[in-house]
Enzyme design. Structure first.
Site, PDB file in Angstrom:
ATOM      1  N   ASP A   1       0.811  -1.215   0.000  1.00 47.81           N
ATOM      2  CA  ASP A   1       0.000   0.000   0.000  1.00 47.81           C
ATOM      3  C   ASP A   1       0.847   1.271   0.000  1.00 47.81           C
ATOM      4  O   ASP A   1       0.411   2.317   0.442  1.00 47.81           O
ATOM      5  CB  ASP A   1      -0.940   0.005   1.214  1.00 47.81           C
ATOM      6  CG  ASP A   1      -0.169   0.034   2.529  1.00 47.81           C
ATOM      7  OD1 ASP A   1       1.056  -0.198   2.491  1.00 47.81           O
ATOM      8  OD2 ASP A   1      -0.789   0.288   3.574  1.00 47.81           O
ATOM      9  N   GLU A   2       2.075   1.174  -0.512  1.00 54.05           N
ATOM     10  CA  GLU A   2       2.951   2.343  -0.485  1.00 54.05           C
ATOM     11  C   GLU A   2       3.853   2.370  -1.715  1.00 54.05           C
ATOM     12  O   GLU A   2       4.358   1.334  -2.147  1.00 54.05           O
ATOM     13  CB  GLU A   2       3.805   2.312   0.777  1.00 54.05           C
ATOM     14  CG  GLU A   2       4.651   3.556   0.985  1.00 54.05           C
ATOM     15  CD  GLU A   2       5.352   3.533   2.332  1.00 54.05           C
ATOM     16  OE1 GLU A   2       6.327   4.280   2.494  1.00 54.05           O
ATOM     17  OE2 GLU A   2       4.921   2.777   3.220  1.00 54.05           O
TER      18      GLU A   2
END
Length: 263
Positions: free
Chosen positions: A5-6
């Site tokens: 998620d990054e």
């Protein structure tokens, strides 16, 4: 991409290094993610990866923080040293023992003393980071460090069977990519986005690399069971990941070398 998620983006050329244009691009990305994935996200805009990362963390989980070059030192100075990438609990405690509690304190601290305590590489990094200096470029990795998939459920749930149906489908997709690239994995993780948008993860690491789908799925089931036993939140999205990847041929060479030495 540095996680499920990054990720980092270098938009210098696209925005002609104009921070207002970069801010507008970030707003567009946030809007598109909300529309397409029904999720909020936090974005930081800065002159390098270090500043952008810290800026993104400031207003989780639905923020946008822009730090222009002339604002970096004032932005960083009041933050706790734990805000810097690479400063964990143990390092934070060591710095506190030196009287260093904020990034501003660290920036004023004698760099030679930092080198004496943490070694040249880490001591120099801490000094540069406290000044907002980071020359590491944004670039795609030639070899993936992990492979992952995440999916939104049809409805929020805590039902294990429903979660496994979705997770196993993701496992097959990730496993097919492993086979295409002739990779083996040593770690398996699950990622959960709860109905309150909180993010959770669980991981399992094997002693030796694995290459079969059943081991992958079994680990995912164990991790989901563990999560449900430890948490009472409902699940909105579920993701799976394999990491600590190695090529099959490299593992075979290692085994051959081991058996050769054993003889």
């Amino acid at each position: 991409q540095v996680g499920i998620d990054e990720a980092y983006m270098d938009v210098t050329k696209r925005t002609k290094a104009n921070y207002q244009e970069a801010k507008e691009l970030a707003e567009t990305i946030k809007h598109e993610i909300l529309i397409q994935q029904k999720l909020t996200c936090s974005i930081g805009v800065g002159s390098n990866k270090l500043v952008a990362k810290i800026a993104a963390d400031i207003q989780k989980s639905d923020g946008l923080t822009v730090v222009r070059p002339e604002e970096v030192k004032n932005f960083l100075a009041p933050l706790p040293v734990r805000s810097l990438v690479g400063v964990g609990k143990k390092t934070e405690k060591k710095l506190e023992n030196l009287g260093v509690r904020t990034v501003g304190h660290l920036a004023r601290f004698d760099v030679q003393r930092l080198i004496d305590v943490f070694g040249r590489k880490l001591g120099t990094y801490f000094h540069n980071a406290s000044m907002g200096v980071d020359d590491e470029p944004v670039k795609e990795r030639t070899e993936p460090e992990s492979l992952s998939r995440i999916s939104t459920l049809k409805q929020d749930t805590r039902d294990l069977d429903m979660l496994l149906d979705e997770a196993y489908t993701l496992c097959v997709d990730v496993y097919s990519k492993l086979m295409q690239r002739e990779l083996m994995y040593r770690s398996v993780s699950i990622y959960i986005v709860a109905s309150d948008l909180s993010i959770h993860s669980r991981s399992k690491t094997f002693e030796n690399p694995a290459s079969d789908l059943e081991t992958f799925k079994k680990a995912v089931k164990e991790l989901l069971e563990k999560f449900l036993a430890e948490s009472d939140v409902e699940v909105r999205r579920v993701g799976v990941k394999v990491s600590s990847l190695t090529r099959r041929e490299e593992q075979q060479k290692t085994l051959m070398r081991f058996f050769g030495e054993a003889k």
